[in-house]
Design a protein around this motif. Sequence first.
Motif, PDB file in Angstrom:
ATOM      1  N   PHE A  64       0.824  -1.211   0.000  1.00 14.28           N
ATOM      2  CA  PHE A  64       0.000   0.000   0.000  1.00 14.28           C
ATOM      3  C   PHE A  64       0.862   1.267   0.000  1.00 14.28           C
ATOM      4  O   PHE A  64       0.374   2.356   0.324  1.00 14.28           O
ATOM      5  N   SER A  65       2.081   1.135  -0.392  1.00 17.83           N
ATOM      6  CA  SER A  65       3.001   2.276  -0.402  1.00 17.83           C
ATOM      7  C   SER A  65       2.489   3.390  -1.311  1.00 17.83           C
ATOM      8  O   SER A  65       2.030   3.148  -2.427  1.00 17.83           O
ATOM      9  N   CYS A 109      -0.161   5.222  -0.877  1.00 12.24           N
ATOM     10  CA  CYS A 109      -1.621   5.418  -0.835  1.00 12.24           C
ATOM     11  C   CYS A 109      -1.892   6.613   0.080  1.00 12.24           C
ATOM     12  O   CYS A 109      -2.235   6.459   1.264  1.00 12.24           O
ATOM     13  N   PHE A 168       3.257   0.300   4.169  1.00 11.55           N
ATOM     14  CA  PHE A 168       2.403   1.483   4.288  1.00 11.55           C
ATOM     15  C   PHE A 168       3.243   2.771   4.194  1.00 11.55           C
ATOM     16  O   PHE A 168       2.886   3.797   4.758  1.00 11.55           O
ATOM     17  N   CYS A 187       1.915   6.664   3.498  1.00 15.98           N
ATOM     18  CA  CYS A 187       0.453   6.710   3.686  1.00 15.98           C
ATOM     19  C   CYS A 187       0.174   7.856   4.659  1.00 15.98           C
ATOM     20  O   CYS A 187      -0.085   7.653   5.851  1.00 15.98           O
ATOM     21  N   LEU A 213      -3.075   8.068   6.978  1.00 16.97           N
ATOM     22  CA  LEU A 213      -3.405   6.937   7.851  1.00 16.97           C
ATOM     23  C   LEU A 213      -3.336   7.370   9.311  1.00 16.97           C
ATOM     24  O   LEU A 213      -2.293   7.781   9.808  1.00 16.97           O
ATOM     25  N   PHE A 227       6.173   2.140   8.125  1.00 20.91           N
ATOM     26  CA  PHE A 227       5.382   3.367   8.045  1.00 20.91           C
ATOM     27  C   PHE A 227       6.232   4.586   7.689  1.00 20.91           C
ATOM     28  O   PHE A 227       5.802   5.713   7.883  1.00 20.91           O
TER      29      PHE A 227
END
Length: 284
Positions: free
Chosen positions: A236-237, A239, A259, A262, A265, A282
């Motif tokens: 999901f990088s 996003c 992630f 993101c 988030l 993250f």
Amino acid sequence: MRIAYEKGNIEIYNLLLNTKGIQFGDSIMKGFSNLKEITIPSSVTFLGNHAFSGCSSLCQISIPNSVVSLGDCAFKGCTSLEDIEIPPSVETIGSKAFYECSRLNRITIPPLVTVINDHTFCHCTSLKQISIPSTLKKIGDSVFDNCTSLRNITIPSSTTEIGCSVFCDCFLLNEVTILSPITSINVHLFFRCSVLNSITIPSSVTSIGDSAFQMCVSLKAVSIPFGVNIIERSAFSGCRSLEEIEIPSSVTEIGSFAFYECYSLRQIEIPPKIKTIEKFLFSG
């Protein structure tokens, strides 16, 4: 068989006989850049590999119900072809059959076709409408890669395998319905689908592959079903609109950069049974 050219008509009789009927041979019209239209006779059952590859002026073709197979790269680079009717008799469509048919705007896959082979419609940048039969079993790698006009698609329940990079760079794709019991969201499956804002992942899925949703910058929410064991690298990088995601307790491994970037988030709960969390999860 009569073939229309920019200047006059010519007759072609270069057909190859085989045991199953008459084959329109490999590369027989490859690179005929002035060819505008053609009607294939009903005696033909096979269109060979590269049969019309590079026929950049071809805008009209009639394929009879006798044809059962379209070879690899059969219409590759037919950049003037806007519409084509594939007859219901066709059982096989070869790899890259319509590769770079940049004006092709719609296609209906016949019900006897069970596999859409690799790169079949790759770089068909005007393709807006695709009808997939309920009998389809497999979609190969990069089938709709860079189909930049495609907005929606439904994958039938009969389809058990969807390859890698199938919808990569489908910039306008905003509605995807997956009715099939696939087990993996494969590598780069929705890479850079920049207007995709939501998706329902089938309950049969057990893994989300490398960069599967990377750079889906409009994706806001994702529900990952129980049964998924692994979320791979950069899944999901990028996003940037992703606000919430629920990771089920079945997940045991999350890859690096999953992630990354993101920015929206706000909350994520890591399951207690997780065994491996890779670096830079993250970051950014």
